[in-house]
Design an enzyme around this catalytic site. Sequence first.
Site, PDB file in Angstrom:
ATOM      1  CE  LYS A   1     -60.824 -35.349  12.794  1.00 50.71           C
ATOM      2  NZ  LYS A   1     -61.241 -36.623  13.400  1.00 50.71           N
TER       3      LYS A   1
ATOM      4  CG  ASP B   1     -62.808 -37.677  16.646  1.00 51.38           C
ATOM      5  OD1 ASP B   1     -63.960 -37.352  16.298  1.00 51.38           O
ATOM      6  OD2 ASP B   1     -61.796 -37.434  15.957  1.00 51.38           O
TER       7      ASP B   1
HETATM    8  P1  NDP Z   1     -55.057 -41.493   9.342  1.00 49.87           P
HETATM    9  O1  NDP Z   1     -54.737 -41.216   7.918  1.00 49.87           O
HETATM   10  O2  NDP Z   1     -54.509 -40.612  10.410  1.00 49.87           O
HETATM   11  O3  NDP Z   1     -54.589 -43.009   9.703  1.00 49.87           O
HETATM   12  C1  NDP Z   1     -54.881 -44.054   8.822  1.00 49.87           C
HETATM   13  C2  NDP Z   1     -54.582 -45.390   9.496  1.00 49.87           C
HETATM   14  O4  NDP Z   1     -54.960 -46.433   8.609  1.00 49.87           O
HETATM   15  C3  NDP Z   1     -53.096 -45.595   9.806  1.00 49.87           C
HETATM   16  O5  NDP Z   1     -52.989 -46.384  10.981  1.00 49.87           O
HETATM   17  C4  NDP Z   1     -52.610 -46.367   8.582  1.00 49.87           C
HETATM   18  O6  NDP Z   1     -51.483 -47.198   8.798  1.00 49.87           O
HETATM   19  C5  NDP Z   1     -53.805 -47.259   8.347  1.00 49.87           C
HETATM   20  N1  NDP Z   1     -53.864 -47.736   6.960  1.00 49.87           N
HETATM   21  C6  NDP Z   1     -54.034 -46.974   5.847  1.00 49.87           C
HETATM   22  N2  NDP Z   1     -54.032 -47.761   4.756  1.00 49.87           N
HETATM   23  C7  NDP Z   1     -53.854 -49.041   5.195  1.00 49.87           C
HETATM   24  C8  NDP Z   1     -53.758 -50.297   4.539  1.00 49.87           C
HETATM   25  N3  NDP Z   1     -53.857 -50.374   3.212  1.00 49.87           N
HETATM   26  N4  NDP Z   1     -53.601 -51.399   5.299  1.00 49.87           N
HETATM   27  C9  NDP Z   1     -53.517 -51.315   6.646  1.00 49.87           C
HETATM   28  N5  NDP Z   1     -53.591 -50.141   7.328  1.00 49.87           N
HETATM   29  C10 NDP Z   1     -53.753 -49.021   6.596  1.00 49.87           C
HETATM   30  O7  NDP Z   1     -56.662 -41.537   9.409  1.00 49.87           O
HETATM   31  P2  NDP Z   1     -57.593 -41.341  10.699  1.00 49.87           P
HETATM   32  O8  NDP Z   1     -56.932 -42.015  11.840  1.00 49.87           O
HETATM   33  O9  NDP Z   1     -57.950 -39.924  10.852  1.00 49.87           O
HETATM   34  O10 NDP Z   1     -58.930 -42.118  10.274  1.00 49.87           O
HETATM   35  C11 NDP Z   1     -58.993 -43.538  10.282  1.00 49.87           C
HETATM   36  C12 NDP Z   1     -60.436 -43.960  10.032  1.00 49.87           C
HETATM   37  O11 NDP Z   1     -61.278 -43.554  11.115  1.00 49.87           O
HETATM   38  C13 NDP Z   1     -61.024 -43.334   8.751  1.00 49.87           C
HETATM   39  O12 NDP Z   1     -61.715 -44.337   8.035  1.00 49.87           O
HETATM   40  C14 NDP Z   1     -61.997 -42.307   9.281  1.00 49.87           C
HETATM   41  O13 NDP Z   1     -63.102 -42.119   8.426  1.00 49.87           O
HETATM   42  C15 NDP Z   1     -62.435 -42.918  10.611  1.00 49.87           C
HETATM   43  N6  NDP Z   1     -62.909 -41.911  11.560  1.00 49.87           N
HETATM   44  C16 NDP Z   1     -64.209 -41.950  11.999  1.00 49.87           C
HETATM   45  C17 NDP Z   1     -64.686 -41.020  12.886  1.00 49.87           C
HETATM   46  C18 NDP Z   1     -66.112 -41.087  13.344  1.00 49.87           C
HETATM   47  O14 NDP Z   1     -66.584 -40.134  13.952  1.00 49.87           O
HETATM   48  N7  NDP Z   1     -66.825 -42.165  13.090  1.00 49.87           N
HETATM   49  C19 NDP Z   1     -63.847 -39.940  13.413  1.00 49.87           C
HETATM   50  C20 NDP Z   1     -62.485 -39.989  12.912  1.00 49.87           C
HETATM   51  C21 NDP Z   1     -62.061 -40.922  12.014  1.00 49.87           C
HETATM   52  P3  NDP Z   1     -49.985 -46.604   8.572  1.00 49.87           P
HETATM   53  O15 NDP Z   1     -49.656 -45.852   9.826  1.00 49.87           O
HETATM   54  O16 NDP Z   1     -49.142 -47.816   8.383  1.00 49.87           O
HETATM   55  O17 NDP Z   1     -50.043 -45.718   7.349  1.00 49.87           O
END
Ligand code: NDP
Length: 277
Positions: free
Chosen positions: A71, A107
């Site tokens: 993205k 989104d």
């Molecule tokens: P990113 O990889 O950009 O961000 C991931 C986020 O999750 C970060 O804030 C990260 O924290 C956190 N995270 C990852 N692992 C852990 C953990 N073990 N414990 C706590 N926090 C954690 O992903 P996206 O933002 O793109 O996507 C996030 C979710 O949203 C996904 O599940 C995706 O499928 C969903 N989504 C759904 C959409 C829909 O249309 N329904 C559209 C877009 C996304 P840190 O910064 O500390 O790494």
Amino acid sequence: MSDLTHPPRFAVFGQPITHSLSPRIHRHFAQGLGIALDYQAIEAAPEQFPATLARFAEHGGVGANVTLPLKEQAAGLCLELSPAARRCGAVNTLVRRDDGWFGDNTDGIGLVRDLEVHLGLALSQRQVLLLGAGGAARGVVPALFEAGIAELVVANRSVERARALAHDLAACGPIQVCDWQELDQAGAFDLVLNATSAARQGVALALPPSLLTAESCAYDLSYGDSARPFMEWAMQHGAGRVSDGLGMLVEQAGQAFLVWHGLRPDSAATLAWLREP
Ligand code: NDP
């Protein structure tokens, strides 16, 4: 113009992409409106994406969705960005113009429409907790403020990333950052959004029950198995409403469909169809 033998070409790009529901969703929208289209899922690693997208355009591609992990890269491949895409620095919808790609991000509007239209939640003056500060979290913040929320608290595993989000999006409205370890002192929220991908790695989030009351809505942006742990936690601790993000997925697709075809599809019918056992 489209005809039935050569319908316009659309695609979703990502890696992995085989799990994507977008082809089914867009074909269902099109079927409901009697529109012919060709919508495929195309796998692209980040290093191949520019060339793959260029080839798609050369072969008649007129619009595309973009998902993880492409993205932010997609935003860099556009000649012009919508205000929503510019604010969050990420593109999930591409529109082919004569001189190149126009990038949009649907989104945020997808989440707001799911909350307001399908779940009946009026967002005006709500206190909202956002868990996560990644791409999806950034994408939804402007739309939540545009829908009238009063305040947003952001908590993230790495607090620096939450601070960066609050700084970069400060113009949208009041954003407070809360350390994850201090969430037990943050009080209760009208809406708790899980925008983390923790469950995808099999990690359970440690969350205090004090975030929820019987008036709260708990919403996981993911869907399927990934949404289950957070939804179960919220149900066990008395949230009034609990939802996964399937409706957001359908609504962000509906907004992309509107951008491409000038018609709003019957997203409720498509969501009901996807939820059929
Ligand atoms: P990113 O990889 O950009 O961000 C991931 C986020 O999750 C970060 O804030 C990260 O924290 C956190 N995270 C990852 N692992 C852990 C953990 N073990 N414990 C706590 N926090 C954690 O992903 P996206 O933002 O793109 O996507 C996030 C979710 O949203 C996904 O599940 C995706 O499928 C969903 N989504 C759904 C959409 C829909 O249309 N329904 C559209 C877009 C996304 P840190 O910064 O500390 O790494």
